[in-house]
Design a protein around this motif. Structure first.
Motif: not given
Length: 254
Positions: A101-104, A20-24, A120-122, A54-58
């Motif tokens: 690749t984003g939030h972690a 999904g979008k956030v890899n929960a 980590m993505a800046e 994925t982009p924006h969410f680890f």
């Protein structure tokens, strides 16, 4: 595999969280990662692993919406499996890099701190950290020790009690991540770093990793024990369930 994708490269493998979008993180993802890391550990052709998102969410952490609906047997099985996965990743003998690749936050950070190197993505919008206290989940001794290994006991103590999430540059400053780069450069840099690692003699690399982690891993609590019991008991306490319900409802409105 429904929650991860695997890409084999020459001498190393990329494992991508892809749910999904956030890899929960749910029990299915934990099971698939457990199977995958077991296979990679035993595959002599694989010399190293890159774990990415994925982009924006680890990974946004545990799938609280799904977990909230688990019964007692399911939540006990999940917490036990999740704890064992952390141990499996922390004791993984081959070099592992996390391409964040984003939030972690929370569970995403649990995965990340098992790696040997984190990129980590800046950007201030991306954060990382063990904020379990802030989301009403009991943290384990194993996670405290892993966090402390990278950022120091005092900093870990402060950050965990505060439920702090570090922005990318903050994470770099305290040693929680090793590099901060543009999002599109996270995975390519991780691959370059892995190729650098793999220039070393394989046996020396594995032996050195074990020696470097000795002070951390010798204190691992491998059976769950008291920590597991505490987490489960608190999960079902009326106060926590009430707060969790409010949290789940707020997530569902987004």
């Amino acid at each position: 595999m429904n929650t991860i994708q695997i890409e084999k490269k020459e001498h190393y493998t990329i494992v991508q969280l892809n749910r999904g979008k956030v890899n929960a993180i749910n029990h299915e993802m934990v099971k698939e990662l457990t199977v995958t890391f077991t296979k990679l550990e035993n595959d002599h052709e694989v010399k190293g692993v890159i774990l990415t998102g994925t982009p924006h969410f680890f990974s946004a952490g545990l799938d609280v919406i799904e977990l909230y609906g688990y019964d007692e047997e399911q939540i006990e099985a999940f917490f036990k499996a999740f704890g064992q996965l952390h141990i499996q990743m922390a004791t993984f003998k081959k070099p592992m890099i996390c391409a964040i690749t984003g939030h972690a936050p929370a569970g995403g950070c649990v995965f990340a701190i098992t790696a040997d190197y984190r990129i980590m993505a800046e950007g201030d919008k991306y954060t990382i950290g063990l904020n379990e206290v802030a989301v009403n989940i009991q943290i384990s001794n194993n996670l405290i020790d892993a966090y402390s290994f990278w950022i120091g006991r005092g900093k870990a103590h402060e950050a965990i009690l505060d439920g702090k999430l570090f922005k990318a540059q903050e994470a770099l400053s305290c040693g929680l991540v090793n590099k901060v780069v543009a999002l599109e450069e996270v995975l390519p840099m991780a691959e370059r770093k892995m190729k650098q690692f793999l220039k070393a003699n394989e046996t020396i690399l594995v032996n050195t990793k074990q020696k470097l982690r000795k002070s951390w891993l010798r204190n691992l609590e491998t059976d769950g024990g008291k920590d597991l019991g505490e987490a489960i008991e608190l999960w079902w306490s009326p106060e926590i369930r009430s707060k969790m319900k409010d949290f789940v409802e707020s997530l569902q409105k987004k």
